[in-house]
Design a protein around this motif. Structure first.
Motif, PDB file in Angstrom:
ATOM      1  N   ARG A   1      73.183  72.500  66.241  1.00  0.00           N
ATOM      2  CA  ARG A   1      72.901  71.199  67.333  1.00  0.00           C
ATOM      3  C   ARG A   1      71.690  71.928  68.350  1.00  0.00           C
ATOM      4  N   ALA A   2      71.029  70.862  68.795  1.00  0.00           N
ATOM      5  CA  ALA A   2      70.568  70.675  69.629  1.00  0.00           C
ATOM      6  C   ALA A   2      70.962  70.096  70.882  1.00  0.00           C
ATOM      7  N   PRO A   3      70.799  71.369  72.235  1.00  0.00           N
ATOM      8  CA  PRO A   3      71.471  71.147  72.908  1.00  0.00           C
ATOM      9  C   PRO A   3      71.205  70.320  73.930  1.00  0.00           C
ATOM     10  N   ALA A   4      70.718  70.246  74.247  1.00  0.00           N
ATOM     11  CA  ALA A   4      69.875  69.553  75.401  1.00  0.00           C
ATOM     12  C   ALA A   4      69.764  69.959  76.962  1.00  0.00           C
ATOM     13  N   SER A   5      70.219  69.647  78.076  1.00  0.00           N
ATOM     14  CA  SER A   5      70.382  70.012  78.519  1.00  0.00           C
ATOM     15  C   SER A   5      71.144  71.151  79.308  1.00  0.00           C
ATOM     16  N   THR A   6      72.295  71.413  78.212  1.00  0.00           N
ATOM     17  CA  THR A   6      72.850  72.225  77.892  1.00  0.00           C
ATOM     18  C   THR A   6      72.547  74.447  77.968  1.00  0.00           C
TER      19      THR A   6
ATOM     20  N   ASP B   1      73.906  81.940  66.079  1.00  0.00           N
ATOM     21  CA  ASP B   1      73.440  80.494  66.042  1.00  0.00           C
ATOM     22  C   ASP B   1      72.010  80.063  66.518  1.00  0.00           C
ATOM     23  N   SER B   2      71.840  80.170  67.656  1.00  0.00           N
ATOM     24  CA  SER B   2      70.601  80.174  68.494  1.00  0.00           C
ATOM     25  C   SER B   2      69.219  80.177  68.321  1.00  0.00           C
ATOM     26  N   HIS B   3      68.389  80.105  68.268  1.00  0.00           N
ATOM     27  CA  HIS B   3      66.815  79.640  68.734  1.00  0.00           C
ATOM     28  C   HIS B   3      65.997  78.924  70.296  1.00  0.00           C
ATOM     29  N   PHE B   4      65.275  79.403  70.933  1.00  0.00           N
ATOM     30  CA  PHE B   4      64.955  78.448  71.789  1.00  0.00           C
ATOM     31  C   PHE B   4      63.594  77.821  71.952  1.00  0.00           C
ATOM     32  N   THR B   5      63.271  76.765  72.235  1.00  0.00           N
ATOM     33  CA  THR B   5      61.799  76.830  72.435  1.00  0.00           C
ATOM     34  C   THR B   5      61.448  76.193  73.971  1.00  0.00           C
ATOM     35  N   ASN B   6      61.938  75.638  74.318  1.00  0.00           N
ATOM     36  CA  ASN B   6      62.382  76.110  76.008  1.00  0.00           C
ATOM     37  C   ASN B   6      62.867  75.585  77.044  1.00  0.00           C
ATOM     38  N   VAL B   7      62.875  75.657  78.345  1.00  0.00           N
ATOM     39  CA  VAL B   7      63.487  75.520  79.643  1.00  0.00           C
ATOM     40  C   VAL B   7      64.312  74.599  79.252  1.00  0.00           C
ATOM     41  N   HIS B   8      64.453  73.576  79.021  1.00  0.00           N
ATOM     42  CA  HIS B   8      65.338  72.700  80.161  1.00  0.00           C
ATOM     43  C   HIS B   8      65.644  71.513  79.147  1.00  0.00           C
ATOM     44  N   GLY B   9      64.932  71.446  77.615  1.00  0.00           N
ATOM     45  CA  GLY B   9      66.198  70.790  76.685  1.00  0.00           C
ATOM     46  C   GLY B   9      65.579  69.065  76.021  1.00  0.00           C
ATOM     47  N   LEU B  10      64.764  68.740  76.416  1.00  0.00           N
ATOM     48  CA  LEU B  10      64.047  68.316  76.345  1.00  0.00           C
ATOM     49  C   LEU B  10      63.250  68.161  74.800  1.00  0.00           C
ATOM     50  N   ASP B  11      63.741  67.292  73.588  1.00  0.00           N
ATOM     51  CA  ASP B  11      63.350  67.596  72.491  1.00  0.00           C
ATOM     52  C   ASP B  11      62.673  66.219  71.913  1.00  0.00           C
ATOM     53  N   ASP B  12      61.938  65.383  72.490  1.00  0.00           N
ATOM     54  CA  ASP B  12      61.040  64.619  72.202  1.00  0.00           C
ATOM     55  C   ASP B  12      59.924  64.776  70.511  1.00  0.00           C
ATOM     56  N   ASP B  13      60.255  66.721  71.108  1.00  0.00           N
ATOM     57  CA  ASP B  13      58.761  67.013  69.671  1.00  0.00           C
ATOM     58  C   ASP B  13      59.271  67.788  69.068  1.00  0.00           C
TER      59      ASP B  13
ATOM     60  N   LEU C   1      80.416  72.783  83.992  1.00  0.00           N
ATOM     61  CA  LEU C   1      79.784  73.722  84.047  1.00  0.00           C
ATOM     62  C   LEU C   1      78.181  73.268  83.671  1.00  0.00           C
ATOM     63  N   LYS C   2      77.609  72.598  82.475  1.00  0.00           N
ATOM     64  CA  LYS C   2      76.695  71.801  82.545  1.00  0.00           C
ATOM     65  C   LYS C   2      76.432  70.658  81.473  1.00  0.00           C
ATOM     66  N   THR C   3      76.324  69.763  81.973  1.00  0.00           N
ATOM     67  CA  THR C   3      76.079  68.446  81.060  1.00  0.00           C
ATOM     68  C   THR C   3      74.757  68.430  80.666  1.00  0.00           C
ATOM     69  N   GLY C   4      74.444  68.086  79.124  1.00  0.00           N
ATOM     70  CA  GLY C   4      73.364  67.775  78.423  1.00  0.00           C
ATOM     71  C   GLY C   4      73.250  66.017  77.484  1.00  0.00           C
ATOM     72  N   TYR C   5      72.660  65.852  77.538  1.00  0.00           N
ATOM     73  CA  TYR C   5      72.002  64.720  76.465  1.00  0.00           C
ATOM     74  C   TYR C   5      70.139  64.604  76.196  1.00  0.00           C
TER      75      TYR C   5
END
Length: 389
Positions: free
Chosen positions: A67-72, A165-177, A236-240
């Motif tokens: 899943r995309a995690p958003a800000s989490t 299950d993880s691979h990260f591409t940015n530090v903030h969670g924005l996923d418009d790109d 602990l942390k939200t995300g959307y």
């Protein structure tokens, strides 16, 4: 028209006007014990609850679903920062200057301006409480030179933690790109959170309903609406994002039991909080920490040959509490194994002389060292001869 024909026509009209359901029979409740509208699954894409101390999974529903995690995803950044603070590589009092790039990051933010300087701790509070994207980039650039450099560190740490299950591409969670979307799972986020809650500062920040920033001119409002409302919850942390849905990594402690829950892909803000609270409440009601061994508890004795004392007590080097469901206490059993019934002096306090094993039925829960309670000195030759006279 005859009476019979009239009745037949009316019956046919009723049958054609009544809707025919093509819906499949209602399925059994989801593994969460709840389901949405008739025929629907639980109101999230995936979820998990673990016990923080051991990492034991107490509830799961598609925990490895990518899943995309958003800000989490910011929990990974937070973990890296706190580990670097612990190692002395950075200090929370370090000054961080906002770059032009950091000042342009959109989404949730504290509206950093190029050239503004803040202590690392202030920016960490903005991330932990207010989920500030611009603060994430500013911190990342300070730690690694570039945000991309910190992403590399995030992926390296993920490998070290065994996050498959993880691979990260940015530090903030924005996923418009679509070419730069973070991917993780409820299970991996729970493992990250398990490491993160070992740092008290994080819980100090994430447990605040609000705080101030920029000299009190900006209010940091906690995006986690369970803070102050759910008993024992301190993070602990939200995300959307539209892609991720509404997500929440939560943690709560009651007594000696700390739980971590992750809910991903909920359809609304209200649902993610309601489901997180429901899952945490359910597990808290089903499990409890039961003290089984006390540190320093007497476990037996060992005879001492040629010692100034004839025997020495065995005591537990550490305590142990078992995480049990209601009624399982009766299935707990303990077994002490001595290395030998008699040991030659000298014996040092804390020297391992055996083990205590704790079982739940036939399953081994823990092994605790049984150690000497005190020193036992060896007799001199003359003392040993006198002991036989």
């Amino acid at each position: 028209m005859s009476v019979f024909k009239r009745i037949l026509v009316v019956a046919l009209l009723i049958s054609f006007s009544s809707p025919v359901s093509a819906r499949a029979p209602r399925r059994a409740a989801a593994s969460s014990g709840e389901e949405g509208p008739e025929g629907a699954g639980p109101p999230y894409a995936s979820a998990i609850v673990i016990e923080a101390e051991t990492g034991r999974v107490l509830f799961e529903d598609k925990p490895h679903l990518p899943r995309a995690p958003a800000s989490t995803v910011k929990t990974v950044l937070e973990l890296l920062v706190m580990e670097m603070v612990t190692e002395g590589k950075v200090k929370l009092t370090d000054s961080i200057t906002t770059s032009a790039w950091a000042s342009k990051i959109g989404g949730s933010q504290v509206y950093l301006k190029e050239g503004e300087t803040f202590p690392l701790e202030d920016l960490m509070k903005a991330i932990a409480i207010h989920s500030s994207n611009d603060a994430c980039v500013a911190v990342a650039e300070h730690l690694a030179g570039t945000a991309e450099g910190l992403v590399e560190m995030m992926n390296q740490r993920a490998q070290e933690l065994g996050l498959r299950d993880s691979h990260f591409t940015n530090v903030h969670g924005l996923d418009d790109d679509e070419t730069a979307v973070n991917v993780t799972s409820a299970y991996d986020l729970a493992l990250i959170a398990r490491e993160l809650v070992k740092h008290p500062k994080i819980l100090e920040w994430s447990s605040k309903a609000e705080d101030t920033f920029r000299g009190g001119t900006f209010i940091l409002s906690n995006t986690n609406h369970l803070v102050g409302k759910f008993p024992g919850l301190d993070g602990l942390k939200t995300g959307y994002t539209r892609r991720a849905g509404f997500c929440l990594v939560a943690t709560a402690k009651r007594g000696d039991l700390r739980l971590i829950s992750v809910v991903m892909g909920s359809p609304s803000n209200k649902v993610r909080f309601a489901e997180s609270a429901r899952l945490l409440s359910r597990v808290f009601s089903q499990y409890k920490k039961v003290p089984v061994v006390r540190e320093g508890e007497t476990l037996g004795e060992v005879m001492v040959s040629r010692g100034k004392e004839e025997k020495v007590r065995l005591v537990a080097r550490a305590g142990f509490s078992a995480l049990l469901r209601s009624g399982q206490e009766k299935a707990i059993r303990r077994s002490v194994t001595k290395q030998a019934d008699e040991r030659p002096a000298p014996i040092r306090q804390g020297e391992a002389l055996g083990t205590l094993q704790v079982f739940l039925g036939d399953s081994l829960l823990a092994t605790v060292e049984a150690v000497a309670e005190r020193d036992v000195a060896r007799m001199t030759t003359w003392e040993w001869i006198k002991s036989w006279l």
